[in-house]
Design a protein around this motif. Sequence first.
Motif, PDB file in Angstrom:
ATOM      1  N   THR A 188       1.795  15.096  -7.727  1.00 36.35           N
ATOM      2  CA  THR A 188       2.704  16.235  -7.708  1.00 36.35           C
ATOM      3  C   THR A 188       2.666  17.020  -9.011  1.00 36.35           C
ATOM      4  O   THR A 188       3.311  18.057  -9.127  1.00 36.35           O
ATOM      5  CB  THR A 188       4.165  15.800  -7.438  1.00 36.35           C
ATOM      6  N   SER A 189       1.918  16.528  -9.984  1.00 40.84           N
ATOM      7  CA  SER A 189       1.862  17.223 -11.268  1.00 40.84           C
ATOM      8  C   SER A 189       1.207  18.601 -11.175  1.00 40.84           C
ATOM      9  O   SER A 189       1.155  19.333 -12.158  1.00 40.84           O
ATOM     10  CB  SER A 189       1.110  16.367 -12.291  1.00 40.84           C
ATOM     11  N   ILE A 190       0.718  18.966  -9.972  1.00 36.76           N
ATOM     12  CA  ILE A 190       0.125  20.308  -9.838  1.00 36.76           C
ATOM     13  C   ILE A 190       1.106  21.330  -9.268  1.00 36.76           C
ATOM     14  O   ILE A 190       0.746  22.486  -9.060  1.00 36.76           O
ATOM     15  CB  ILE A 190      -1.138  20.289  -8.939  1.00 36.76           C
ATOM     16  N   VAL A 191       2.358  20.919  -9.010  1.00 39.40           N
ATOM     17  CA  VAL A 191       3.267  21.874  -8.366  1.00 39.40           C
ATOM     18  C   VAL A 191       3.588  23.076  -9.253  1.00 39.40           C
ATOM     19  O   VAL A 191       4.105  24.079  -8.781  1.00 39.40           O
ATOM     20  CB  VAL A 191       4.594  21.222  -7.898  1.00 39.40           C
ATOM     21  N   GLY A 192       3.247  22.950 -10.520  1.00 36.65           N
ATOM     22  CA  GLY A 192       3.435  24.085 -11.423  1.00 36.65           C
ATOM     23  C   GLY A 192       2.735  25.350 -10.931  1.00 36.65           C
ATOM     24  O   GLY A 192       3.228  26.462 -11.170  1.00 36.65           O
ATOM     25  N   ALA A 224       0.833  -1.206   0.000  1.00 34.31           N
ATOM     26  CA  ALA A 224       0.000   0.000   0.000  1.00 34.31           C
ATOM     27  C   ALA A 224       0.867   1.255   0.000  1.00 34.31           C
ATOM     28  O   ALA A 224       0.533   2.267  -0.622  1.00 34.31           O
ATOM     29  CB  ALA A 224      -0.917  -0.002   1.223  1.00 34.31           C
ATOM     30  N   LEU A 225       1.985   1.162   0.690  1.00 40.72           N
ATOM     31  CA  LEU A 225       2.907   2.299   0.750  1.00 40.72           C
ATOM     32  C   LEU A 225       3.522   2.549  -0.633  1.00 40.72           C
ATOM     33  O   LEU A 225       3.634   3.694  -1.091  1.00 40.72           O
ATOM     34  CB  LEU A 225       4.006   1.991   1.768  1.00 40.72           C
ATOM     35  N   ILE A 284       3.203   5.825  -6.011  1.00 41.97           N
ATOM     36  CA  ILE A 284       2.733   5.967  -7.388  1.00 41.97           C
ATOM     37  C   ILE A 284       1.693   7.079  -7.479  1.00 41.97           C
ATOM     38  O   ILE A 284       1.712   7.908  -8.388  1.00 41.97           O
ATOM     39  CB  ILE A 284       2.148   4.625  -7.893  1.00 41.97           C
ATOM     40  N   VAL A 285       0.797   7.103  -6.497  1.00 43.14           N
ATOM     41  CA  VAL A 285      -0.220   8.155  -6.452  1.00 43.14           C
ATOM     42  C   VAL A 285       0.447   9.522  -6.335  1.00 43.14           C
ATOM     43  O   VAL A 285       0.094  10.479  -7.021  1.00 43.14           O
ATOM     44  CB  VAL A 285      -1.182   7.929  -5.268  1.00 43.14           C
TER      45      VAL A 285
END
Lengths: 241, 240
Positions: free
Chosen positions: A183-187, A171-172, A177-178
């Motif tokens: 993190t694709s929003i850190v832009g 699960a960890l 992977i999640v």
Amino acid sequence: MERAAEILSQYYPYLLNGLKITVLVTLVSGALGTAIGLVLALMRLSRVTPFKFLVNTHLYKRNNKFIVGLAHFNPLSFIARIYIEVIRGTPTMVQLVIFAFIIFVNSDSRFMIASVAFGINSGAYVAELIRAGIQAVDKGQMEAGRSLGLSYGMTMRYVIIPQAVKNILPALANEFIVLLKETSIVGVIGLDDLVRAGNIIRSRTYDAYVPLLTVAAIYLCMTLTLSNLLARFERRLRKSD
Amino acid sequence: MIRVENLHKYFGELEVLRGINTNVKKGEVVCVIGPSGSGKSTFLRCLNLLEMPTKGEIYIEGLSITDPKNDVNKLRQRMGMVFQQFNLFPHMTAVENLTLAPIKLKGLSDREAREKAVGLLEKVGLSDKADVYPAQLSGGQKQRVAIARALAMDPDIMLFDEPTSALDPEMVGEVLEVMKQLAQEGMTMVVVTHEMGFAREVGDRILFMDEGIIAEEGTPDVIFNNAQNDRTKAFLSKVL
Ligand SMILES: Nc1ncnc2c1ncn2[C@@H]1O[C@H](COP(=O)(O)OP(=O)(O)OP(=O)(O)O)[C@@H](O)[C@H]1O
Ligand SMILES: [Mg+2]
């Protein structure tokens, strides 16, 4: 096709740099999240009851709801629960901008801000997954340990945790992977990650297809590889019991 | 050896034990029988504090076990428990199941503990299974390992909660055989069971529990051939 090769050969350093940042934010926040999650899970499972002495009072014996509640009140568990509820109950994007533009408004390390924000976010999810992993261990295991005379702590350490780890590790890994995708929003706080690199190339070349599909393909490669490794790892874990 | 006085247990509003009084002498084998839900397991689990009694006293060799001054863990070391569902530690081999507690609690060295464990496995007829994981054992073998695990702490008392109820019929015998041998060696035993044959043959005394009290108790002969209580008779006519 030729156009694609042309764009990529000219702009690939952007993508590489973005990839590096995406991977690093994921690794750092994943590690931070695991550490925070572990602490939170231990807090939730702890047995700290500072008002236990109320058990001997008259009101307790007369089943006064408030006193009974207070006697069994665990402040550590309570704090951990609030943390988890707040983080899981608000959008990651909102947390990220709060960290960037309120809490760390004076900091100029966007990498640090993103890693901390995602670490704190991931910690709440990891805590629940650790707790679930521990609680999924059969209740009879704790009873068997205690009936031999082992203390709660010893039974946890030698009996419950080793079994829980087998539930938790897959699960960890999935949480990583999640996180990689999340993190694709850190832009939005100005960090040049993989997605932002794609966007920059798009605006420079006036071509949306090539850079954005390339970005998607890179994500897909990474997640497929990771989930493949995970599946293999799970198979090995299962074989050992 | 065990004295139980006016033992009550509530789960919330539900009164599961409604005043149990009994004594178990050293070397005695007491079998507890009774209908489902009558509180047999709860009674047994109160004896080693897996359930906390709501009211009443339990003394083990004169020591009150509910007294917070007495160390629960020390007390439990003197009472082995065998569960219906075995509860072996699945991540440890048979021998590791047996050695964990003696190493951690009695300070035995790995070698001493292992030697002793192998001896106990031999006693329950499983010397060839020492390094096997529980998943590779049959139900009967698991339960025999579980008995050996409890014995590894050298308990004075053994508690059994329906040790054969989860077993396929052909494996019941091998487990009862081990228990019988233990009884013959003079172990003090409290056995919750539906195996009336075992209770009759091995038990020194039978407790018939019904709705949270001991409705009737006596020697196997009295209970099985000459029960006085109507509920006992009704129960026995159903199970025999
Ligand atoms: N932890 C618990 N919380 C609430 N109720 C419980 C709990 N454990 C047992 N009970 C209830 O207490 C009653 C007595 O249960 P117990 O397990 O002692 O019966 P039993 O005689 O062992 O029955 P069986 O032969 O089915 O094992 C039942 O009504 C059961 O539902
Ligand atoms: Mg029962």
